[in-house]
Enzyme design. Sequence first.
Site, mmCIF file in Angstrom:
data_model
loop_
_atom_site.group_PDB
_atom_site.id
_atom_site.type_symbol
_atom_site.label_atom_id
_atom_site.label_comp_id
_atom_site.label_asym_id
_atom_site.label_seq_id
_atom_site.Cartn_x
_atom_site.Cartn_y
_atom_site.Cartn_z
ATOM 1 C CG ASP A 295 0.477 32.088 -10.248
ATOM 2 O OD1 ASP A 295 1.492 31.674 -10.837
ATOM 3 O OD2 ASP A 295 -0.537 31.385 -10.077
ATOM 4 C CG HIS B 265 4.994 29.399 -13.218
ATOM 5 N ND1 HIS B 265 4.637 28.077 -13.418
ATOM 6 C CD2 HIS B 265 3.927 29.981 -12.612
ATOM 7 C CE1 HIS B 265 3.417 27.877 -12.944
ATOM 8 N NE2 HIS B 265 2.966 29.013 -12.457
ATOM 9 C CG HIS C 246 -3.087 34.592 -13.738
ATOM 10 N ND1 HIS C 246 -1.775 34.638 -13.304
ATOM 11 C CD2 HIS C 246 -3.430 33.277 -13.775
ATOM 12 C CE1 HIS C 246 -1.349 33.405 -13.100
ATOM 13 N NE2 HIS C 246 -2.333 32.566 -13.372
ATOM 14 C CG HIS D 23 1.831 28.287 -7.474
ATOM 15 N ND1 HIS D 23 3.041 28.050 -8.097
ATOM 16 C CD2 HIS D 23 0.949 28.594 -8.457
ATOM 17 C CE1 HIS D 23 2.885 28.205 -9.406
ATOM 18 N NE2 HIS D 23 1.626 28.532 -9.645
#
Length: 301
Positions: A241, A81, A264, A237
């Site tokens: 990421d 973030h 991720h 969001h």
Amino acid sequence: MKEILYRRSIQDTVRIKGIGLHSGKEVNLTAHPAPSGTGIVFEYRKGLEKASISAELSNVVDTSNATTLGDGIHKIQTVEHLLAAVYALGLTDLILEIDAVEVPIMDGSSLPFLQALESAGIIEYPEIVEPIYIQSPLWVVDGDKYLVLLPSDELKVTYTIDFNHPLLKGQSITVSLDREKIKQEILPARTFGFLKDVEALQARGLAMGGSLDNAIVLTQDGYLNQQLRFENECVRHKILDLFGDISIAGRPIIGHYLASKAGHALDISMAKLVMSNVTGDEISKYKSRRIPLFKRKAVVV
């Protein structure tokens, strides 16, 4: 004509205070200006314990639930973030001093980091940053999850999430982005989680800092939160990421990202794949002919 990008840092030191998502304890983060060429460096300081960990792909040690940087002994968790805000501001050189092993969760988005860093002022160095432009498709796959990068002169993202939840079944978005659009349309989007998972994590002593103040929490058929910032805030969001993770490559990677149920691990795998090809025929760099002929000094922007 493609935009010329220069290395950047902040003008002044800025302090950020929040709580760790998992520990629930106070975290102090201080961003310091850094000379051109420093890169993004986390400086862990806790009592007599000290460690310096650069935001580099070789230092990514974990991608489960969040992105973690480490040096083999020390770790800094949940960096994405903060790094998404760093990316949107075009910052290339920063010292990030921190007294905990996780970056504070703040409100669950990148907005507080963006506001803090912008308040410190931005300085632009004369050295150029060379974006990477993809010339042929690249992809990483994990079962039914994938992340594809297609050639494009503009930064574009098509992202789909598909959870077993009535509000997140096939939520999708396609956006063309630049720095300003990322700031306005992506960075305010908060992280999200499911109530049943939060309760299970807290029973194990994790997610102790999680609350409606820093996350979108989904019940079996709805949201606990009274209001969303965007109708499709959750998928936005995931793009946040993505940018935070991809920024660890150290250079902007321009193309059309196609993501489905990615996360991720695939983000970092894509960044590594791109950088492993950076000297090959598949990648076009920002050529030196675009460098101005006059000598440029550091300027405030």
